[in-house]
Design an enzyme around this catalytic site. Structure first.
Site, PDB file in Angstrom:
ATOM      1  N   ARG A   1       3.954   6.296  14.267  1.00 40.22           N
ATOM      2  CA  ARG A   1       4.099   6.933  12.960  1.00 40.22           C
ATOM      3  C   ARG A   1       3.558   8.354  12.947  1.00 40.22           C
ATOM      4  O   ARG A   1       2.514   8.647  13.535  1.00 40.22           O
ATOM      5  CB  ARG A   1       3.361   6.119  11.876  1.00 40.22           C
ATOM      6  CG  ARG A   1       3.762   6.521  10.461  1.00 40.22           C
ATOM      7  CD  ARG A   1       3.050   5.687   9.430  1.00 40.22           C
ATOM      8  NE  ARG A   1       1.819   6.318   8.973  1.00 40.22           N
ATOM      9  CZ  ARG A   1       0.907   5.714   8.210  1.00 40.22           C
ATOM     10  NH1 ARG A   1       1.078   4.455   7.864  1.00 40.22           N
ATOM     11  NH2 ARG A   1      -0.169   6.359   7.813  1.00 40.22           N
TER      12      ARG A   1
ATOM     13  N   HIS B   1       4.765   0.170   0.378  1.00 39.29           N
ATOM     14  CA  HIS B   1       5.467  -0.636   1.365  1.00 39.29           C
ATOM     15  C   HIS B   1       4.586  -1.767   1.879  1.00 39.29           C
ATOM     16  O   HIS B   1       3.375  -1.778   1.693  1.00 39.29           O
ATOM     17  CB  HIS B   1       5.996   0.217   2.521  1.00 39.29           C
ATOM     18  CG  HIS B   1       4.946   1.003   3.237  1.00 39.29           C
ATOM     19  ND1 HIS B   1       4.411   2.182   2.756  1.00 39.29           N
ATOM     20  CD2 HIS B   1       4.333   0.781   4.433  1.00 39.29           C
ATOM     21  CE1 HIS B   1       3.527   2.656   3.607  1.00 39.29           C
ATOM     22  NE2 HIS B   1       3.447   1.821   4.624  1.00 39.29           N
TER      23      HIS B   1
ATOM     24  N   HIS C   1       0.823  -1.208   0.000  1.00 40.60           N
ATOM     25  CA  HIS C   1       0.000   0.000   0.000  1.00 40.60           C
ATOM     26  C   HIS C   1       0.856   1.256   0.000  1.00 40.60           C
ATOM     27  O   HIS C   1       2.016   1.263   0.418  1.00 40.60           O
ATOM     28  CB  HIS C   1      -0.949   0.024   1.202  1.00 40.60           C
ATOM     29  CG  HIS C   1      -0.266   0.040   2.532  1.00 40.60           C
ATOM     30  ND1 HIS C   1       0.334  -1.072   3.092  1.00 40.60           N
ATOM     31  CD2 HIS C   1      -0.068   1.049   3.432  1.00 40.60           C
ATOM     32  CE1 HIS C   1       0.848  -0.764   4.264  1.00 40.60           C
ATOM     33  NE2 HIS C   1       0.630   0.538   4.491  1.00 40.60           N
TER      34      HIS C   1
ATOM     35  N   ASP D   1       0.308   5.019   1.685  1.00 39.89           N
ATOM     36  CA  ASP D   1      -0.504   5.458   2.822  1.00 39.89           C
ATOM     37  C   ASP D   1      -1.577   6.472   2.437  1.00 39.89           C
ATOM     38  O   ASP D   1      -1.321   7.430   1.697  1.00 39.89           O
ATOM     39  CB  ASP D   1       0.390   6.089   3.897  1.00 39.89           C
ATOM     40  CG  ASP D   1       1.279   5.079   4.584  1.00 39.89           C
ATOM     41  OD1 ASP D   1       0.821   3.946   4.801  1.00 39.89           O
ATOM     42  OD2 ASP D   1       2.430   5.430   4.909  1.00 39.89           O
TER      43      ASP D   1
END
Length: 291
Positions: free
Chosen positions: A269, A254, A98, A100
């Site tokens: 994150r 990623h 995906h 983000d």
């Protein structure tokens, strides 16, 4: 302050950045060096970075406004950040390729992930270079793809039956779905800083290509979702405690390798907002005139 050094990890993507402490104040030269390394290598890594959540947030905020995720739990000291805490009782459901938050009009330009707690082994993350993947396609197919748009859907990536939705609760999930209706982005995106083209579709959020039948769309997307996984486009990062990964979300995908259960893995994150994706061949005259 010492000059930052950068060591490439593969020919296509990834570099280790050294001689910098991200917890301390960065001067303009260091900040520029980090920005340049990110644009050149798509994902950059830092080891032994002991940042508090506030320091993590403040470092990320130097690169732009931060996105707050509608479902993942925030960090109390810095609610713009969110925690990925996966273990036997809370298995991950993001083990798919995906980019983000492509379900919003202005998807993030970058993200910064900090390792807090790691399993003894496993739990690596893999990144793929979408510029390299695009350039490996035939010229005629590349030309065709630049004419296409695709629908990105929050509900595809975060279904009501998923772990993240279940943890957030049905009401929070319903609000998130209502607040994030499907959006359309070009299949091939021009990077707003480098001017280079890269694929901008991903398995997690891209539902269909506009103007094609479902069968046609599935065939093209399925081929692209497989294509981006070629080893020539990839870097695999083995995490260490307090390491950081900083990736350009506009030109990468990623995959978080889900091989460590029942051990626990805790990551935090920050997500940095970007601008609306476009392809230069179809960009409006008004936008071009503003440059």
């Amino acid at each position: 302050m010492p000059r930052i050094t950068t060591r490439p990890l593969t020919p296509a993507i990834g570099a280790l950045v050294e001689n910098v402490d991200l917890a301390g104040p960065l001067d303009e030269e260091q900040f520029a060096d980090i920005q340049a390394a990110l644009l050149k290598h798509q994902v950059i890594f830092f080891e032994n970075q002991r940042l508090t959540p506030v320091q993590h947030r403040d470092f990320a905020a130097r690169f732009g406004a931060l996105h707050t995720h509608p479902l993942y739990p925030g960090v109390p000291e810095a609610p713009e950040l969110f925690t990925l805490d996966n273990h036997q009782a809370n298995p991950t459901d993001n083990d798919s390729w995906h980019t983000d938050v492509t379900f919003i009009e202005t998807p993030p330009k970058a993200a910064i992930l900090h390792a807090h707690l790691l399993p003894a082994f496993g739990g690596d993350t893999i990144w793929s270079n979408m510029k390299a993947a695009f350039e490996a396609l035939s010229p005629s197919f590349r030309d065709y793809l630049t004419t296409l748009d695709a629908v990105h859907d929050f509900a595809r990536g975060f279904p009501a039956s998923g772990v993240v939705a279940g943890n957030a609760g049905a009401e929070a999930h319903a609000r998130a779905v209502a607040a994030n209706p499907p959006v359309t982005h070009p299949v091939v995106r021009t990077h707003p800083e480098t001017g280079e083209d890269g694929l901008f579709v991903n398995y997690t959020f891209t539902d269909r290509i506009v103007g094609l039948t479902r069968k046609e769309s599935d065939a093209i997307l399925g081929m692209l979702f497989e294509h981006i996984q070629k080893p020539e486009f990839l870097v695999r990062w083995r995490w260490s405690e307090n390491a950081i990964a900083f990736w350009d979300n506009r030109v990468t995908q990623h995959y978080a390798v889900n091989d460590y259960l029942p051990a626990r893995r805790v990551m935090v994150r920050a997500t940095i907002l970007g601008d609306r994706p476009y392809h230069r061949s179809r960009r409006g005259a008004e936008a071009l005139a503003a440059e």
